[in-house]
Design a protein around this motif. Sequence first.
Motif, PDB file in Angstrom:
ATOM      1  N   ASP A   1     -16.714  -5.210  31.617  1.00 38.53           N
ATOM      2  CA  ASP A   1     -16.877  -5.391  30.180  1.00 38.53           C
ATOM      3  C   ASP A   1     -15.578  -5.020  29.471  1.00 38.53           C
ATOM      4  N   CYS A   2     -15.364  -5.623  28.303  1.00 35.36           N
ATOM      5  CA  CYS A   2     -14.070  -5.489  27.625  1.00 35.36           C
ATOM      6  C   CYS A   2     -13.925  -4.173  26.863  1.00 35.36           C
ATOM      7  N   ASP A   3     -14.915  -3.283  26.958  1.00 38.00           N
ATOM      8  CA  ASP A   3     -14.774  -1.977  26.317  1.00 38.00           C
ATOM      9  C   ASP A   3     -14.929  -0.821  27.304  1.00 38.00           C
ATOM     10  N   ASP A   4     -15.098  -1.140  28.587  1.00 40.68           N
ATOM     11  CA  ASP A   4     -15.259  -0.105  29.603  1.00 40.68           C
ATOM     12  C   ASP A   4     -13.961   0.096  30.377  1.00 40.68           C
ATOM     13  N   ILE A   5     -13.963   1.056  31.301  1.00 38.23           N
ATOM     14  CA  ILE A   5     -12.778   1.382  32.091  1.00 38.23           C
ATOM     15  C   ILE A   5     -13.189   1.541  33.549  1.00 38.23           C
TER      16      ILE A   5
ATOM     17  N   SER B   1     -21.347  -3.314  34.230  1.00 36.96           N
ATOM     18  CA  SER B   1     -19.895  -3.411  34.330  1.00 36.96           C
ATOM     19  C   SER B   1     -19.331  -2.684  35.545  1.00 36.96           C
ATOM     20  N   SER B   2     -20.206  -2.112  36.371  1.00 47.20           N
ATOM     21  CA  SER B   2     -19.735  -1.474  37.608  1.00 47.20           C
ATOM     22  C   SER B   2     -19.985  -2.345  38.829  1.00 47.20           C
ATOM     23  N   VAL B   3     -20.597  -3.502  38.650  1.00 46.33           N
ATOM     24  CA  VAL B   3     -21.160  -4.247  39.776  1.00 46.33           C
ATOM     25  C   VAL B   3     -20.139  -5.148  40.457  1.00 46.33           C
ATOM     26  N   MET B   4     -20.230  -5.202  41.795  1.00 46.92           N
ATOM     27  CA  MET B   4     -19.550  -6.212  42.608  1.00 46.92           C
ATOM     28  C   MET B   4     -20.634  -6.978  43.371  1.00 46.92           C
TER      29      MET B   4
ATOM     30  N   PRO C   1     -22.458   6.429  45.309  1.00 43.89           N
ATOM     31  CA  PRO C   1     -22.633   7.739  44.663  1.00 43.89           C
ATOM     32  C   PRO C   1     -21.480   8.127  43.742  1.00 43.89           C
ATOM     33  N   GLU C   2     -20.305   7.498  43.913  1.00 40.83           N
ATOM     34  CA  GLU C   2     -19.148   7.851  43.102  1.00 40.83           C
ATOM     35  C   GLU C   2     -19.254   7.254  41.696  1.00 40.83           C
ATOM     36  N   LYS C   3     -18.647   7.922  40.736  1.00 40.50           N
ATOM     37  CA  LYS C   3     -18.545   7.404  39.373  1.00 40.50           C
ATOM     38  C   LYS C   3     -17.271   6.564  39.284  1.00 40.50           C
ATOM     39  N   LEU C   4     -17.443   5.244  39.325  1.00 41.05           N
ATOM     40  CA  LEU C   4     -16.302   4.336  39.415  1.00 41.05           C
ATOM     41  C   LEU C   4     -16.008   3.603  38.118  1.00 41.05           C
ATOM     42  N   VAL C   5     -16.802   3.842  37.070  1.00 40.70           N
ATOM     43  CA  VAL C   5     -16.529   3.244  35.763  1.00 40.70           C
ATOM     44  C   VAL C   5     -16.789   4.266  34.662  1.00 40.70           C
TER      45      VAL C   5
END
Length: 296
Positions: free
Chosen positions: A91-95, A158-161, A199-203
């Motif tokens: 998403d254009c507002d996430d990191i 926005s975290s999905v692959m 389990p990791e916070k990737l976004v």
Amino acid sequence: MPEPAISVLMSVYNGEQFLAPAIESILVQSLTDFDFLILDDGSSDSSWSILQDYAGRDDRIRLIRRENKGLIVSLNELIAAATAPLLARMDCDDISMPDRFTRQVAFLEANPDYGVVGSQRVNIDEQGQELPMAGPDYALDHQQFLSNIGTESLLCHSSVMMRRDMVQAVGGYHAAFRHCEDFDLWLRLSNLTKLCSMPEKLVCYRHSADQVSKRHLTEQQIGTAVALAAYHERNAGRPDPTEALTALPPLDKLDALFGRQGMEKEVLAFVIPHLCYSKEAMQTDGLKMIGKLLQL
């Protein structure tokens, strides 16, 4: 040119405020074998000039620009334009964290029976400061994912692959489920493949006053309830009555759509508890829907 490992999909509509850090978080990924598809969905702010600037500096970025058609049309257009076997949503507002792609590709390579993998998230505000928000973690395996259906948030979009062939096999995002198009997609994919989150916070997921989930809460919750009902129809071996819809019918037409009595009541009973803590929702549709449920 050789096919990239990942196609990153980002739709932008008037996203100038947070667009630069979102793009930069993708460009600095430790796994560099990707192309970055960005669609400007008819922005009227400076988004397009920002996108052109970044595209001029990094040839992995591919830009599409057209009039506004909405997120679902944009995401399906991006899927059609993608060439990589893996799709990464952004998403254009996430990191995204720098090692997000490396970790998710490794997971999918090690788990070929999984078609979708997300991650946990860090919640941030408009200034990028972490928010002290508590809540259950996303499911770490498919069985827990199935157990969470109907009770918990399933994946951070926005975290999905995702594996492109599986997304295409279920028809991509369905137009009828505006503002909950991802939830409906996860349910349809769960009939085909396994889904979970790492389990990791990737976004870093940004919360803002203008979020869709706040502005369109009632429509979102109605769509969620109908998507759940369609999921149960498929699991019971019955046809999905929503499959060919481009828009959901009014609530009083749901009994006819599903071919049985009680669907309107079932959807209202699901939706109303989600509206009770929203002042805006209660001032518009909430009280009317409570009255209708009591009448039924």
